[in-house]
Write an enzyme that holds these catalytic residues in place. Structure first.
Site, PDB file in Angstrom:
ATOM      1  N   ARG A 113       0.857  -1.192   0.000  1.00 52.40           N
ATOM      2  CA  ARG A 113       0.000   0.000   0.000  1.00 52.40           C
ATOM      3  C   ARG A 113       0.883   1.229   0.000  1.00 52.40           C
ATOM      4  O   ARG A 113       1.868   1.281   0.746  1.00 52.40           O
ATOM      5  CB  ARG A 113      -0.844   0.064   1.279  1.00 52.40           C
ATOM      6  CG  ARG A 113      -1.809  -1.064   1.474  1.00 52.40           C
ATOM      7  CD  ARG A 113      -2.199  -1.173   2.938  1.00 52.40           C
ATOM      8  NE  ARG A 113      -1.040  -1.497   3.778  1.00 52.40           N
ATOM      9  CZ  ARG A 113      -1.011  -1.438   5.101  1.00 52.40           C
ATOM     10  NH1 ARG A 113      -2.059  -1.033   5.775  1.00 52.40           N
ATOM     11  NH2 ARG A 113       0.069  -1.769   5.780  1.00 52.40           N
ATOM     12  N   CYS A 159      -4.366   2.229  -8.368  1.00 55.36           N
ATOM     13  CA  CYS A 159      -4.552   0.768  -8.413  1.00 55.36           C
ATOM     14  C   CYS A 159      -6.001   0.297  -8.326  1.00 55.36           C
ATOM     15  O   CYS A 159      -6.471  -0.404  -9.217  1.00 55.36           O
ATOM     16  CB  CYS A 159      -3.733   0.137  -7.292  1.00 55.36           C
ATOM     17  SG  CYS A 159      -2.008   0.632  -7.388  1.00 55.36           S
TER      18      CYS A 159
HETATM   19  C1  UGA Z   1      -4.009  -0.704  -3.062  1.00 47.58           C
HETATM   20  C2  UGA Z   1      -4.103  -2.011  -2.262  1.00 47.58           C
HETATM   21  O1  UGA Z   1      -4.628  -1.728  -0.964  1.00 47.58           O
HETATM   22  C3  UGA Z   1      -2.721  -2.675  -2.141  1.00 47.58           C
HETATM   23  O2  UGA Z   1      -2.833  -3.919  -1.483  1.00 47.58           O
HETATM   24  C4  UGA Z   1      -2.156  -2.901  -3.556  1.00 47.58           C
HETATM   25  O3  UGA Z   1      -0.866  -3.474  -3.525  1.00 47.58           O
HETATM   26  C5  UGA Z   1      -2.072  -1.561  -4.255  1.00 47.58           C
HETATM   27  O4  UGA Z   1      -3.387  -0.973  -4.342  1.00 47.58           O
HETATM   28  C6  UGA Z   1      -1.516  -1.817  -5.641  1.00 47.58           C
HETATM   29  O5  UGA Z   1      -2.173  -2.504  -6.422  1.00 47.58           O
HETATM   30  O6  UGA Z   1      -0.371  -1.435  -5.909  1.00 47.58           O
HETATM   31  P1  UGA Z   1      -3.218   1.779  -2.499  1.00 47.58           P
HETATM   32  O7  UGA Z   1      -3.496   2.118  -3.927  1.00 47.58           O
HETATM   33  O8  UGA Z   1      -1.970   2.267  -1.868  1.00 47.58           O
HETATM   34  O9  UGA Z   1      -3.205   0.188  -2.298  1.00 47.58           O
HETATM   35  O10 UGA Z   1      -4.471   2.354  -1.693  1.00 47.58           O
HETATM   36  P2  UGA Z   1      -5.483   1.793  -0.585  1.00 47.58           P
HETATM   37  O11 UGA Z   1      -4.920   1.913   0.770  1.00 47.58           O
HETATM   38  O12 UGA Z   1      -6.019   0.479  -0.991  1.00 47.58           O
HETATM   39  O13 UGA Z   1      -6.664   2.874  -0.729  1.00 47.58           O
HETATM   40  C7  UGA Z   1      -7.336   3.015  -1.972  1.00 47.58           C
HETATM   41  C8  UGA Z   1      -8.431   4.038  -1.874  1.00 47.58           C
HETATM   42  O14 UGA Z   1      -9.514   3.560  -1.097  1.00 47.58           O
HETATM   43  C9  UGA Z   1      -8.043   5.375  -1.258  1.00 47.58           C
HETATM   44  O15 UGA Z   1      -8.593   6.420  -2.042  1.00 47.58           O
HETATM   45  C10 UGA Z   1      -8.661   5.350   0.120  1.00 47.58           C
HETATM   46  O16 UGA Z   1      -8.971   6.625   0.620  1.00 47.58           O
HETATM   47  C11 UGA Z   1      -9.934   4.549  -0.167  1.00 47.58           C
HETATM   48  N1  UGA Z   1     -10.498   3.877   1.029  1.00 47.58           N
HETATM   49  C12 UGA Z   1      -9.761   2.944   1.698  1.00 47.58           C
HETATM   50  C13 UGA Z   1     -11.795   4.178   1.446  1.00 47.58           C
HETATM   51  O17 UGA Z   1     -12.499   5.027   0.838  1.00 47.58           O
HETATM   52  N2  UGA Z   1     -12.301   3.532   2.527  1.00 47.58           N
HETATM   53  C14 UGA Z   1     -11.598   2.603   3.216  1.00 47.58           C
HETATM   54  O18 UGA Z   1     -12.138   2.046   4.203  1.00 47.58           O
HETATM   55  C15 UGA Z   1     -10.296   2.303   2.788  1.00 47.58           C
END
Ligand code: UGA
Length: 434
Positions: free
Chosen positions: A153, A262
């Protein structure tokens, strides 16, 4: 081991630095000479917590060197990690794998028969097979390929790489897999489980994981729509759901929805795969997941109109530009999405972010962009908190009230205490509440 890492973006650079920390000698290869120059000076091309320390340690130890093209030494490397980007293709929903094939063809002349290409990029099904065929054509004999998707992440990339939840290895050769396991020995010794499988399973695990996370977020956001119309409290629903350990509390934060480089891309890519192979159930599910995600942004505009009426000429302060906190990444950022919507509705938008503002200035020059929340609040008719930066919890609602023209606040992300702000005369609207 001597290894090469190709592509020094948010995945490859972290991987290269962590592999050096684990004692490997890393030939880090990147086609952008500007980026190579920056890295040679020990500077980072993007913000990622703790990466500066790990990288500096790697440089000082002499275990990492940076190159524009493969050095001759690459011929002695045992593992070659491909970490290049696979952006969504301009033609449609499929990821563009041209950088992967380009990296593989450049690598061919440096591969020994025993060395292994380890693909870490997120790719559509059939890519690993395609890379294997390409290498065989270019070298005249079979070359080892292992697909090893990455699950880090942003904002936690160093810790996630040092100790991932799992290692997935898609391969056709036990020898190749054994060599990759040797490269990851210290990580596996920490107790990290390994899933061995074929190419297509490894490719599908990765997009399934991100599509599932997107589905989880859209599920709670869909529940939030119901809560908004019934008077229920979405956060308490999430808390109660999360206490069931079959469900779990993580990724049940309702708000503006998912963004970044992602989740949006990979769930679209998964939907595309489902359509291609004739699996309409998954394709329809993921279409709904995406529609719910878009719907949350539209809802913000509705709430804004309830607060200030016609948006033309209104000053809107969007607090947050990054797609989530602890990163400077604004790719597919929900915060930027709503800023654009306000802009198109005729509002004058100022965006504030503590880490991502340089990217806003470079990529979205039509916005006023500031680093300090106070500057953003000045004369605002409406304030929208769009990224969960913890620093927003420190804003004093009484002092903030003196800066704005009108005390209207929309919580698109829950990071401040709404009752406290209401107590200081703010008109607060929050997603997930009636
Ligand atoms: C995501 C995955 O979580 C990783 O496991 C993966 O390796 C990565 O993509 C990738 O494919 O490289 P990341 O893009 O860093 O990681 O972001 P996340 O932490 O998953 O968050 C994604 C989005 O969801 C953000 O905009 C965040 O604000 C949102 N989110 C997250 C919510 O709206 N609610 C939540 O409860 C959690």
């Amino acid at each position: 081991m001597l290894i090469s890492v190709i592509g020094l973006g948010r995945l490859g650079l972290v991987h290269a630095a962590v592999m050096a920390k684990y004692g490997h000698h890393v030939l880090a290869v990147e086609s952008s000479s500007a980026r190579v120059d920056l890295l040679k000076r020990g500077e980072l091309p993007f913000y990622e917590p703790n990466l500066d320390l790990v990288l500096l340690e790697a440089i000082e130890s002499g275990r990492i060197t940076f190159h524009n093209e493969h050095p001759e030494e690459s011929k002695q490397a045992q593992l070659h990690f491909i970490c290049v980007g696979t952006p969504q293709s301009a033609q449609g929903e499929q990821a563009d794998t041209s950088y992967v094939f380009d990296a593989a063809s450049k690598l061919a002349q440096f591969m020994s028969p025993k060395s292994v290409v380890v693909g870490k990029s997120t790719v559509p099904i059939g890519t690993a097979r395609g890379v294997s065929d390409l290498l065989e054509n270019l070298t005249g004999s079979k070359r080892h390929v292992v697909w090893n998707p990455e699950f880090l992440r942003e904002g936690h990339a160093v810790a996630d790489t040092m100790r991932p939840d799992r290692i997935v290895l898609g391969s056709e050769s036990k020898d190749a897999e054994a060599l990759v396991l040797e490269g990851y020995k210290q990580i596996i010794d920490l107790g990290v489980p390994v899933v061995s499988c074929d190419f297509q399973t490894a490719e599908l695990v990765k997009v399934s994981a991100n599509a599932f996370l997107a589905t989880k977020i859209s599920f709670i956001n869909a529940v939030a729509e119901v809560a908004e119309n019934t008077g229920a409290n979405t956060e308490l629903i999430a808390e109660a759901l999360g206490l069931d350990d079959r469900i779990g509390r993580k990724f049940l934060n309702n708000g503006l929805g998912y963004g970044g480089g992602c989740l949006p891309k990979d769930s679209r890519s998964m939907k595309h795969i489902a359509e291609q192979v004739g699996a309409p159930g998954l394709a329809n599910l993921l279409s709904s997941v995406e529609a719910i995600n878009v719907g949350r942004k539209e809802r913000i505009l509705e709430l804004a109109k309830q607060q200030v009426g016609d948006l033309t000429g209104k000053r809107v302060a969007v607090l947050g530009a990054a797609f989530k906190p602890n990163t400077d990444d604004i790719r597919d950022s929900p915060a930027i999405d709503i800023a654009q919507r306000f802009h198109h509705a005729g509002a004058s938008v100022v965006i504030q972010d503590e880490m991502a503002i340089e990217n806003v200035v470079r990529e979205l020059p039509h916005f006023d962009a500031v680093v300090s929340p106070d500057e953003a609040l000045a004369q605002a008719d409406l304030v929208v908190i769009a990224t969960e930066w913890r620093s927003y919890a420190q804003i004093d609602p009484s002092e903030a009230g003196k800066l704005v023209s009108h005390k209207n606040l929309i919580l698109a992300r829950k990071v401040v205490d709404e009752k406290l702000w209401q107590g200081h005369g703010w008109n607060v609207k929050a997603l997930g509440r009636s």
